[in-house]
Design a protein around this motif. Structure first.
Motif, PDB file in Angstrom:
ATOM      1  N   GLY A  58       0.787  -1.218   0.000  1.00 35.17           N
ATOM      2  CA  GLY A  58       0.000   0.000   0.000  1.00 35.17           C
ATOM      3  C   GLY A  58       0.820   1.268   0.000  1.00 35.17           C
ATOM      4  O   GLY A  58       0.259   2.363   0.133  1.00 35.17           O
ATOM      5  N   ARG A  59       2.117   1.150  -0.177  1.00 32.55           N
ATOM      6  CA  ARG A  59       3.005   2.310  -0.133  1.00 32.55           C
ATOM      7  C   ARG A  59       3.706   2.487  -1.478  1.00 32.55           C
ATOM      8  O   ARG A  59       4.170   1.520  -2.080  1.00 32.55           O
ATOM      9  CB  ARG A  59       4.064   2.146   0.965  1.00 32.55           C
ATOM     10  N   PRO A 208      -1.630   5.771   3.038  1.00 31.90           N
ATOM     11  CA  PRO A 208      -2.401   5.084   4.079  1.00 31.90           C
ATOM     12  C   PRO A 208      -2.456   5.895   5.364  1.00 31.90           C
ATOM     13  O   PRO A 208      -1.450   6.458   5.813  1.00 31.90           O
ATOM     14  CB  PRO A 208      -1.609   3.778   4.286  1.00 31.90           C
ATOM     15  N   GLU A 211      -6.942   8.785   4.807  1.00 28.61           N
ATOM     16  CA  GLU A 211      -8.305   8.718   4.291  1.00 28.61           C
ATOM     17  C   GLU A 211      -9.192   9.638   5.119  1.00 28.61           C
ATOM     18  O   GLU A 211      -8.921   9.887   6.298  1.00 28.61           O
ATOM     19  CB  GLU A 211      -8.841   7.277   4.380  1.00 28.61           C
TER      20      GLU A 211
END
Length: 218
Positions: A58-59, A208, A211
């Protein structure tokens, strides 16, 4: 075997200079920094492409064009104290260290912090340090900062980061609007006043933890 030195030159010439990045300090720094050392070994062949590079689950490391334009928009001075939010493996931190007096990076991932520290030492970025912590909370005891960089997309900027800007300080990031991220420069005026201007569009991945918080529904 990839000729990384040639790849760096090609990156600057074909992705950075032609996209209105006129700050020679940024061009020179990106031509010198070994970007391939700041990504996983399995991704090194993609380090100089015109796309984001995955550095962990996710990075992502911003594509060269978006990163160069975002950093240029921050208008970093050689006397500035800079905070690099969610710094990952440290490439952006190393780039900022070539432009500013002092850079503080922060990331929640202990392994990435360790790798970033190793790489910063390798490239002799002696004016930069990376700390483990909550990126949304920043590093209040090290500020106020002249510049804060979030090198990715966010739904919104936490107030805690605005609070850590010095008067006249700039915070730069991509504010997500649907699939598009709008590279935005937030400038702190007197008191707590924050001005903003959009400088260009991109499609970076959401960082991440940044949000938008969902409203509670009864």
């Amino acid at each position: 075997m990839t000729d990384f030195a040639q790849a760096r030159r090609a990156m600057v010439n074909s992705q950075v200079r032609i996209n209105d990045v006129t700050d020679y300090r940024i061009q020179d720094a990106m031509a010198e920094l070994p970007r391939e050392k700041f990504v996983p070994r399995s991704k090194q062949a993609k380090a100089y492409g015109d796309a984001e590079v995955e550095i962990g689950e996710g990075r992502f490391l911003l594509c060269p064009r978006d990163l160069a334009k975002l950093v240029q928009a921050a208008d970093i001075k050689s006397t500035d104290l800079v905070l690099d939010i969610a710094c990952g493996r440290g490439y952006t931190t190393a780039l900022l260290a070539r432009l500013a007096e002092t850079v503080v990076g922060i990331d929640a991932d202990a392994e990435m912090v360790a790798r970033a520290s190793e790489r910063l030492n390798e490239v002799r970025a002696d004016n930069a340090v990376v700390l483990e912590g909550d990126p949304r909370a920043g590093v209040p005891d090290q500020g106020p900062f002249d510049v804060i960089v979030i090198a990715g997309a966010v739904d919104e900027v936490p107030q805690a980061l605005f609070d850590q800007l010095a008067e006249g300080g700039r915070l730069v990031t991509f504010v997500r609007n649907g699939p598009v991220g709008r590279a935005t420069v937030f400038t702190k005026g007197q008191g707590s006043a924050i001005g903003e201007r959009v400088v260009f569009d991109g499609t970076p991945t959401l960082v991440p933890g940044f949000e938008k918080e969902r409203d509670f529904v009864f």
